[in-house]
Design a protein around this motif. Structure first.
Motif, PDB file in Angstrom:
ATOM      1  N   GLU A 116      -9.740  -2.232  15.621  1.00  0.00           N
ATOM      2  CA  GLU A 116     -10.664  -2.772  16.616  1.00  0.00           C
ATOM      3  C   GLU A 116     -11.547  -3.862  16.012  1.00  0.00           C
ATOM      4  O   GLU A 116     -11.785  -4.902  16.628  1.00  0.00           O
ATOM      5  CB  GLU A 116     -11.512  -1.664  17.211  1.00  0.00           C
ATOM      6  CG  GLU A 116     -10.752  -0.745  18.141  1.00  0.00           C
ATOM      7  CD  GLU A 116     -11.562   0.457  18.590  1.00  0.00           C
ATOM      8  OE1 GLU A 116     -12.771   0.510  18.283  1.00  0.00           O
ATOM      9  OE2 GLU A 116     -10.986   1.352  19.234  1.00  0.00           O
ATOM     10  N   ASN A 117     -12.044  -3.630  14.799  1.00  0.00           N
ATOM     11  CA  ASN A 117     -12.889  -4.626  14.128  1.00  0.00           C
ATOM     12  C   ASN A 117     -12.105  -5.911  13.863  1.00  0.00           C
ATOM     13  O   ASN A 117     -12.622  -7.013  14.073  1.00  0.00           O
ATOM     14  CB  ASN A 117     -13.416  -4.077  12.805  1.00  0.00           C
ATOM     15  CG  ASN A 117     -14.439  -2.977  12.996  1.00  0.00           C
ATOM     16  OD1 ASN A 117     -14.962  -2.774  14.101  1.00  0.00           O
ATOM     17  ND2 ASN A 117     -14.720  -2.238  11.946  1.00  0.00           N
ATOM     18  N   VAL A 118     -10.868  -5.784  13.422  1.00  0.00           N
ATOM     19  CA  VAL A 118     -10.041  -6.956  13.170  1.00  0.00           C
ATOM     20  C   VAL A 118      -9.743  -7.696  14.473  1.00  0.00           C
ATOM     21  O   VAL A 118      -9.843  -8.923  14.536  1.00  0.00           O
ATOM     22  CB  VAL A 118      -8.720  -6.550  12.458  1.00  0.00           C
ATOM     23  CG1 VAL A 118      -7.732  -7.702  12.406  1.00  0.00           C
ATOM     24  CG2 VAL A 118      -9.020  -6.039  11.055  1.00  0.00           C
ATOM     25  N   SER A 119      -9.437  -6.954  15.516  1.00  0.00           N
ATOM     26  CA  SER A 119      -9.151  -7.561  16.813  1.00  0.00           C
ATOM     27  C   SER A 119     -10.376  -8.291  17.359  1.00  0.00           C
ATOM     28  O   SER A 119     -10.257  -9.416  17.873  1.00  0.00           O
ATOM     29  CB  SER A 119      -8.692  -6.485  17.793  1.00  0.00           C
ATOM     30  OG  SER A 119      -8.432  -7.040  19.041  1.00  0.00           O
ATOM     31  N   ASN A 120     -11.558  -7.681  17.243  1.00  0.00           N
ATOM     32  CA  ASN A 120     -12.793  -8.320  17.738  1.00  0.00           C
ATOM     33  C   ASN A 120     -13.165  -9.530  16.898  1.00  0.00           C
ATOM     34  O   ASN A 120     -13.689 -10.513  17.430  1.00  0.00           O
ATOM     35  CB  ASN A 120     -13.933  -7.305  17.746  1.00  0.00           C
ATOM     36  CG  ASN A 120     -13.736  -6.233  18.788  1.00  0.00           C
ATOM     37  OD1 ASN A 120     -13.017  -6.420  19.761  1.00  0.00           O
ATOM     38  ND2 ASN A 120     -14.365  -5.102  18.573  1.00  0.00           N
ATOM     39  N   ALA A 121     -12.912  -9.496  15.606  1.00  0.00           N
ATOM     40  CA  ALA A 121     -13.267 -10.622  14.734  1.00  0.00           C
ATOM     41  C   ALA A 121     -12.395 -11.823  14.985  1.00  0.00           C
ATOM     42  O   ALA A 121     -12.809 -12.960  14.739  1.00  0.00           O
ATOM     43  CB  ALA A 121     -13.168 -10.195  13.275  1.00  0.00           C
ATOM     44  N   ARG A 122     -11.200 -11.612  15.497  1.00  0.00           N
ATOM     45  CA  ARG A 122     -10.283 -12.734  15.739  1.00  0.00           C
ATOM     46  C   ARG A 122     -10.517 -13.415  17.067  1.00  0.00           C
ATOM     47  O   ARG A 122      -9.957 -14.454  17.335  1.00  0.00           O
ATOM     48  CB  ARG A 122      -8.837 -12.249  15.666  1.00  0.00           C
ATOM     49  CG  ARG A 122      -8.448 -11.819  14.268  1.00  0.00           C
ATOM     50  CD  ARG A 122      -7.001 -11.594  14.137  1.00  0.00           C
ATOM     51  NE  ARG A 122      -6.505 -10.580  15.049  1.00  0.00           N
ATOM     52  CZ  ARG A 122      -5.251 -10.168  15.076  1.00  0.00           C
ATOM     53  NH1 ARG A 122      -4.390 -10.682  14.257  1.00  0.00           N
ATOM     54  NH2 ARG A 122      -4.862  -9.249  15.919  1.00  0.00           N
ATOM     55  N   LYS A 123     -11.335 -12.851  17.924  1.00  0.00           N
ATOM     56  CA  LYS A 123     -11.565 -13.454  19.249  1.00  0.00           C
ATOM     57  C   LYS A 123     -12.542 -14.589  19.187  1.00  0.00           C
ATOM     58  O   LYS A 123     -13.332 -14.756  18.368  1.00  0.00           O
ATOM     59  CB  LYS A 123     -12.064 -12.376  20.223  1.00  0.00           C
ATOM     60  CG  LYS A 123     -10.976 -11.399  20.564  1.00  0.00           C
ATOM     61  CD  LYS A 123     -11.479 -10.367  21.547  1.00  0.00           C
ATOM     62  CE  LYS A 123     -10.363  -9.387  21.837  1.00  0.00           C
ATOM     63  NZ  LYS A 123     -10.773  -8.341  22.743  1.00  0.00           N
TER      64      LYS A 123
END
Length: 123
Positions: A116-123
């Motif tokens: 989730e953290n990786v997904s949110n950081a890429r947005k």
């Protein structure tokens, strides 16, 4: 077809190679989630997300225990990799960083937080 739609963990999803790992460590962003430390780098130029798992020998001297924890981390990633969404692919490294063997459920939730953290950081 996108590898995130399948619940498999193919060889091409494993991060290997000295150049790719050193690039991840020098240019990547890192953080902590539960019992894991992680580092990730978006835009790996591949057609899938790649992951590397590590359990330090300093924490667990017996290979049997290290291998158990690595299997649990890989399985958690395999079951939750769709959380990464449809954005560009990334390289990730997960490092187990506590001295006791946590149950699968706790490792599963920690890997979920990382994704989730990786997904949110890429947005």
């Amino acid at each position: 077809m996108d590898s995130r739609s399948h619940r498999t963990f193919a060889k091409r999803e494993r991060l290997c190679g000295k150049a790719a790992i050193s690039r991840l460590l020098t240019e990547g962003r890192s953080g902590y989630a539960g019992c894991l430390r992680y580092c990730f780098l978006s835009g790996n130029g591949e057609d899938c997300d790649r992951i590397m798992v590590s359990v330090p020998k300093k924490l667990f001297r017996r290979a049997v225990k290290r291998n158990l924890l690595k299997r649990r981390m890989r399985e958690s990633f395999r079951l939750q990799k769709e959380k990464l969404g449809l954005s560009e692919h990334a390289d990730m490294m997960l490092v187990y960083n506590v001295r006791d063997i946590r149950p699968f459920g706790e490792i599963f939730s920690s890997v979920g937080k990382v994704l989730e953290n990786v997904s949110n950081a890429r947005k």
